[in-house]
Design a protein around this motif. Structure first.
Motif: not given
Length: 256
Positions: A91-101
């Motif tokens: 949950t939260g603000d998850v986008d591809q950049a966050v997933i990569l991190r």
């Protein structure tokens, strides 16, 4: 306690389901690298062993779940990020950049709990639905014994699965029936539990029907056994857990 019990490690696997209008849902499959010590070259669902950090993180969350169940779901989330680059049940603000991190952090040895805190993310373990639980029998003499819990999860919107080029060499989306046909044509290989689960999954056209099916059957630990049927040795599983195929001639069984 037997040596078999001592060798056993808890594990978690997740069947990620992507609905398609008017067609059978697709499942995320991955081909394990040929260098892996377990199920080398086989087609599998994302997953892996539960580690101590998963158990510690489970203790932080008041989920209402038994600790071992919560830890297994966390392992499923973590392994899916590592192996496929998908953030399920987060949950939260998850986008591809966050997933990569998140993925890079896990591969560098960071703990999932620390990464979630760093990016102001949380876990929704209710997004994973228990589907099955498999455990090898002692007669298998397996060098790696996993008590593997299988879960269902809906594919996250707007996320893209990618190989990790370490444990897996290929990812693809395919219906359960198409994956079975691929293997029957000699273009892929699935081990015994994966085949039985694919046969079960193939009978349901979308995520909603799979959830209803999962709710209709208990999740009990499956330990296959040998049994002669009409003079032919078979590997068998219980017939009350929702599986359409519960026996297979032993000489056809694909093992890890």
């Amino acid at each position: 306690m037997t040596d078999h019990d001592i060798l056993t490690r808890p594990a978690a696997t997740v069947v990620i389901v992507r609905d398609r209008p008017g067609k059978a849902a697709e499942l995320l499959m991955m081909e394990r690298a040929s260098t892996m010590s377990f199920a080398a070259g086989a087609l599998v669902f994302p997953g892996g062993a539960v580690d101590e950090a998963d158990q510690l993180l489970a203790a932080r969350y008041e989920t209402g779940l038994p600790l071992d169940e919560a830890a297994a779901r966390i392992a499923a989330v973590r392994e899916t990020i590592e192996e496929a680059g998908l953030a399920i049940a987060i949950t939260g603000d998850v986008d591809q950049a966050v997933i990569l991190r998140l993925r890079d952090g896990l591969q560098d040895g960071a703990l999932l709990g620390d990464l979630l805190d760093r990016h102001n993310l949380g876990l929704d373990l209710g997004a994973l639905t228990p589907f099955a639980r498999w455990h090898p029998s002692p007669f298998d003499h397996a060098t790696r014994v996993f008590d593997a819990r299988f879960y269902l999860a809906r594919a996250p919107e707007g996320q893209f699965a990618t190989v990790d080029s370490s444990e897996n060499v290929r990812l693809f989306w395919s219906s359960a029936a198409d994956t079975l046909a691929l293997c029957d044509a000699g273009k892929g290989r699935v081990i015994y539990p994966t085949r039985r689960n694919l046969e079960r999954l193939a009978a349901h056209r979308d995520f909603a029907h799979l959830l209803a099916h999962a709710a209709a059957f208990p999740v009990e630990k499956i330990q296959p056994w040998h049994e002669d049927r009409d003079g032919v040795p078979h590997l068998c599983i219980p017939d009350h857990l929702g599986y359409p195929v519960t026996a297979e001639p032993t000489d056809r069984v694909q093992r890890a």
